[in-house]
Scaffold this motif. Structure first.
Motif, PDB file in Angstrom:
ATOM      1  N   ILE A   8       0.819  -1.188   0.000  1.00 38.05           N
ATOM      2  CA  ILE A   8       0.000   0.000   0.000  1.00 38.05           C
ATOM      3  C   ILE A   8       0.863   1.252   0.000  1.00 38.05           C
ATOM      4  O   ILE A   8       0.546   2.207  -0.674  1.00 38.05           O
ATOM      5  CB  ILE A   8      -0.949   0.016   1.222  1.00 38.05           C
ATOM      6  N   ASN A   9       1.961   1.236   0.738  1.00 38.47           N
ATOM      7  CA  ASN A   9       2.771   2.447   0.818  1.00 38.47           C
ATOM      8  C   ASN A   9       3.816   2.535  -0.294  1.00 38.47           C
ATOM      9  O   ASN A   9       4.588   3.474  -0.330  1.00 38.47           O
ATOM     10  CB  ASN A   9       3.439   2.577   2.184  1.00 38.47           C
ATOM     11  N   GLY A  10       3.899   1.546  -1.167  1.00 39.68           N
ATOM     12  CA  GLY A  10       4.798   1.601  -2.315  1.00 39.68           C
ATOM     13  C   GLY A  10       6.204   1.112  -2.057  1.00 39.68           C
ATOM     14  O   GLY A  10       7.066   1.213  -2.928  1.00 39.68           O
ATOM     15  N   SER A  11       6.489   0.579  -0.875  1.00 38.14           N
ATOM     16  CA  SER A  11       7.858   0.167  -0.562  1.00 38.14           C
ATOM     17  C   SER A  11       8.311  -1.038  -1.380  1.00 38.14           C
ATOM     18  O   SER A  11       9.506  -1.217  -1.608  1.00 38.14           O
ATOM     19  CB  SER A  11       7.999  -0.129   0.929  1.00 38.14           C
ATOM     20  N   MET A  12       7.376  -1.878  -1.828  1.00 38.67           N
ATOM     21  CA  MET A  12       7.761  -3.025  -2.648  1.00 38.67           C
ATOM     22  C   MET A  12       8.316  -2.587  -3.993  1.00 38.67           C
ATOM     23  O   MET A  12       9.246  -3.188  -4.508  1.00 38.67           O
ATOM     24  CB  MET A  12       6.567  -3.963  -2.857  1.00 38.67           C
ATOM     25  N   MET A  13       7.754  -1.560  -4.556  1.00 33.50           N
ATOM     26  CA  MET A  13       8.201  -1.101  -5.867  1.00 33.50           C
ATOM     27  C   MET A  13       9.392  -0.158  -5.771  1.00 33.50           C
ATOM     28  O   MET A  13       9.996   0.172  -6.781  1.00 33.50           O
ATOM     29  CB  MET A  13       7.055  -0.402  -6.606  1.00 33.50           C
ATOM     30  N   GLU A  14       9.763   0.260  -4.572  1.00 30.98           N
ATOM     31  CA  GLU A  14      10.887   1.182  -4.404  1.00 30.98           C
ATOM     32  C   GLU A  14      12.173   0.465  -4.016  1.00 30.98           C
ATOM     33  O   GLU A  14      13.065   1.059  -3.429  1.00 30.98           O
ATOM     34  CB  GLU A  14      10.534   2.237  -3.356  1.00 30.98           C
ATOM     35  N   GLY A  15      12.298  -0.822  -4.318  1.00 30.77           N
ATOM     36  CA  GLY A  15      13.546  -1.528  -4.067  1.00 30.77           C
ATOM     37  C   GLY A  15      13.435  -2.743  -3.185  1.00 30.77           C
ATOM     38  O   GLY A  15      14.357  -3.551  -3.133  1.00 30.77           O
ATOM     39  N   LEU A  16      12.356  -2.905  -2.473  1.00 34.09           N
ATOM     40  CA  LEU A  16      12.213  -4.061  -1.603  1.00 34.09           C
ATOM     41  C   LEU A  16      11.917  -5.323  -2.384  1.00 34.09           C
ATOM     42  O   LEU A  16      12.253  -6.423  -1.947  1.00 34.09           O
ATOM     43  CB  LEU A  16      11.102  -3.796  -0.579  1.00 34.09           C
ATOM     44  N   LEU A  17      11.345  -5.188  -3.562  1.00 34.71           N
ATOM     45  CA  LEU A  17      10.998  -6.342  -4.383  1.00 34.71           C
ATOM     46  C   LEU A  17      12.238  -7.118  -4.829  1.00 34.71           C
ATOM     47  O   LEU A  17      12.194  -8.337  -4.977  1.00 34.71           O
ATOM     48  CB  LEU A  17      10.192  -5.881  -5.604  1.00 34.71           C
ATOM     49  N   ILE A  18      13.355  -6.432  -4.984  1.00 38.26           N
ATOM     50  CA  ILE A  18      14.613  -7.075  -5.384  1.00 38.26           C
ATOM     51  C   ILE A  18      15.036  -8.109  -4.336  1.00 38.26           C
ATOM     52  O   ILE A  18      15.592  -9.151  -4.669  1.00 38.26           O
ATOM     53  CB  ILE A  18      15.722  -6.019  -5.574  1.00 38.26           C
ATOM     54  N   TYR A  19      14.762  -7.830  -3.079  1.00 39.79           N
ATOM     55  CA  TYR A  19      15.133  -8.758  -2.004  1.00 39.79           C
ATOM     56  C   TYR A  19      14.029  -9.755  -1.702  1.00 39.79           C
ATOM     57  O   TYR A  19      14.304 -10.869  -1.259  1.00 39.79           O
ATOM     58  CB  TYR A  19      15.478  -7.976  -0.737  1.00 39.79           C
TER      59      TYR A  19
END
Length: 74
Positions: free
Chosen positions: A1-12
């Motif tokens: 919801i806060n967009g953290s997955m698309m801001e680099g967390l998805l790589i990990y």
């Protein structure tokens, strides 16, 4: 919801999901016919106490007595 997955967390998150959940389950499933049901049961039962022990030793996480009691009950 806060967009953290698309801001680099998805790589990990994707490799962690792959190597932490998919690959061990796949290899265990493929290995069971080779080692037999009895040994597979022992390995499956030994996984939870070993995970709790290694998280305590290697990761230095606090594993409380209630958690150890839960491992013993299982």
């Amino acid at each position: 919801i806060n967009g953290s997955m698309m801001e680099g967390l998805l790589i990990y998150a994707l490799p962690l999901a792959l190597f932490g959940g998919v690959v061990p389950t796949l290899f265990f499933t493929l290995g069971v016919p080779h080692i037999g049901g009895g040994l597979a049961t022992i390995l499956g039962a030994a996984e939870l106490p070993m995970a709790a022990l290694m998280s305590s030793i290697v990761l230095r996480e606090n594993v409380h007595m209630l958690q150890w009691l839960g491992v013993a009950v299982i």
